[in-house]
Design a protein around this motif. Structure first.
Motif, PDB file in Angstrom:
ATOM      1  N   VAL A 210       3.580  -8.168   2.017  1.00 56.50           N
ATOM      2  CA  VAL A 210       3.224  -9.576   1.815  1.00 56.50           C
ATOM      3  C   VAL A 210       1.501  -9.499   1.905  1.00 56.50           C
ATOM      4  N   ASN A 211       1.630  -7.764   2.699  1.00 56.83           N
ATOM      5  CA  ASN A 211      -0.508  -7.449   2.940  1.00 56.83           C
ATOM      6  C   ASN A 211      -0.263  -6.744   3.203  1.00 56.83           C
ATOM      7  N   TYR A 212      -1.401  -6.303   3.029  1.00 60.22           N
ATOM      8  CA  TYR A 212      -1.691  -4.392   3.510  1.00 60.22           C
ATOM      9  C   TYR A 212      -3.682  -4.129   4.071  1.00 60.22           C
ATOM     10  N   GLU A 213      -3.610  -3.275   4.670  1.00 59.08           N
ATOM     11  CA  GLU A 213      -5.203  -3.257   5.172  1.00 59.08           C
ATOM     12  C   GLU A 213      -5.718  -1.856   4.767  1.00 59.08           C
ATOM     13  N   LYS A 214      -7.164  -1.407   4.485  1.00 60.68           N
ATOM     14  CA  LYS A 214      -7.405   0.072   4.045  1.00 60.68           C
ATOM     15  C   LYS A 214      -7.502   0.277   5.114  1.00 60.68           C
ATOM     16  N   GLN A 215      -8.006   1.742   5.470  1.00 57.34           N
ATOM     17  CA  GLN A 215      -8.072   1.971   6.487  1.00 57.34           C
ATOM     18  C   GLN A 215      -8.787   3.720   6.215  1.00 57.34           C
ATOM     19  N   GLN A 216      -9.886   4.103   6.944  1.00 57.50           N
ATOM     20  CA  GLN A 216     -10.293   5.214   6.873  1.00 57.50           C
ATOM     21  C   GLN A 216     -10.688   6.618   8.340  1.00 57.50           C
ATOM     22  N   VAL A 217     -10.113   5.207   8.966  1.00 55.52           N
ATOM     23  CA  VAL A 217     -10.220   6.302  10.623  1.00 55.52           C
ATOM     24  C   VAL A 217      -9.779   5.858  11.431  1.00 55.52           C
ATOM     25  N   PRO A 218      -8.610   6.453  12.167  1.00 49.41           N
ATOM     26  CA  PRO A 218      -8.986   8.249  12.367  1.00 49.41           C
ATOM     27  C   PRO A 218      -8.389   9.004  10.777  1.00 49.41           C
ATOM     28  N   ILE A 219      -7.572   8.573   9.668  1.00 52.41           N
ATOM     29  CA  ILE A 219      -7.461   8.658   8.994  1.00 52.41           C
ATOM     30  C   ILE A 219      -7.408   7.783   7.558  1.00 52.41           C
ATOM     31  N   ASP A 220      -7.570   8.610   6.094  1.00 50.58           N
ATOM     32  CA  ASP A 220      -7.369   7.356   5.622  1.00 50.58           C
ATOM     33  C   ASP A 220      -6.369   7.172   4.650  1.00 50.58           C
ATOM     34  N   ALA A 221      -5.608   5.750   4.795  1.00 48.00           N
ATOM     35  CA  ALA A 221      -4.329   5.332   4.753  1.00 48.00           C
ATOM     36  C   ALA A 221      -4.813   3.984   4.273  1.00 48.00           C
ATOM     37  N   ILE A 222      -3.139   3.810   3.369  1.00 49.77           N
ATOM     38  CA  ILE A 222      -3.596   1.523   3.511  1.00 49.77           C
ATOM     39  C   ILE A 222      -2.406   1.640   4.207  1.00 49.77           C
ATOM     40  N   MET A 223      -2.789   0.426   5.485  1.00 53.05           N
ATOM     41  CA  MET A 223      -1.090  -0.495   6.324  1.00 53.05           C
ATOM     42  C   MET A 223      -0.409  -1.004   4.973  1.00 53.05           C
ATOM     43  N   PHE A 224       0.613  -1.053   5.272  1.00 62.01           N
ATOM     44  CA  PHE A 224       1.347  -2.278   4.034  1.00 62.01           C
ATOM     45  C   PHE A 224       1.809  -2.955   5.234  1.00 62.01           C
TER      46      PHE A 224
END
Length: 97
Positions: free
Chosen positions: A50-64
């Motif tokens: 239902v949602n996501y967050e983009k992250q670049q630190v500590p690793i490049d990722a998408i958190m669903f």
């Protein structure tokens, strides 16, 4: 008496300068509650997200994030991840209209 007044004024000025200088530092920025440190390799059912967050630190990722609050970290470079992001964005847009 003048020396005491000068010392108090000097301490006050230093205190104001310290608070002002620290206001924009990285230590005063809000911290994330959750951070990805390991990525899932499984392809998930995108209907559950239902949602996501983009992250670049500590690793490049998408958190669903699922409706139940479960957080899943995945690599942003996968095609199904991009499709899930697009679907979530479309659902958000549809709810606003």
């Amino acid at each position: 008496m003048k020396l005491r007044t000068t010392a108090i004024l000097l301490l006050f000025c230093l205190g104001v300068f310290t608070v002002h200088a620290d206001k924009g530092s990285a230590s005063s920025q809000p911290m994330r509650k959750f951070s990805c440190v390991k990525l899932s390799t499984k392809q998930w059912n995108i209907r559950n997200f239902v949602n996501y967050e983009k992250q670049q630190v500590p690793i490049d990722a998408i958190m669903f994030i699922t409706a139940g609050g479960i957080r899943v970290c995945v690599s942003p470079n996968q095609k199904w991840v991009q499709a899930a992001i697009k679907k979530i964005d479309e659902n958000r847009l549809a709810k606003r209209q």
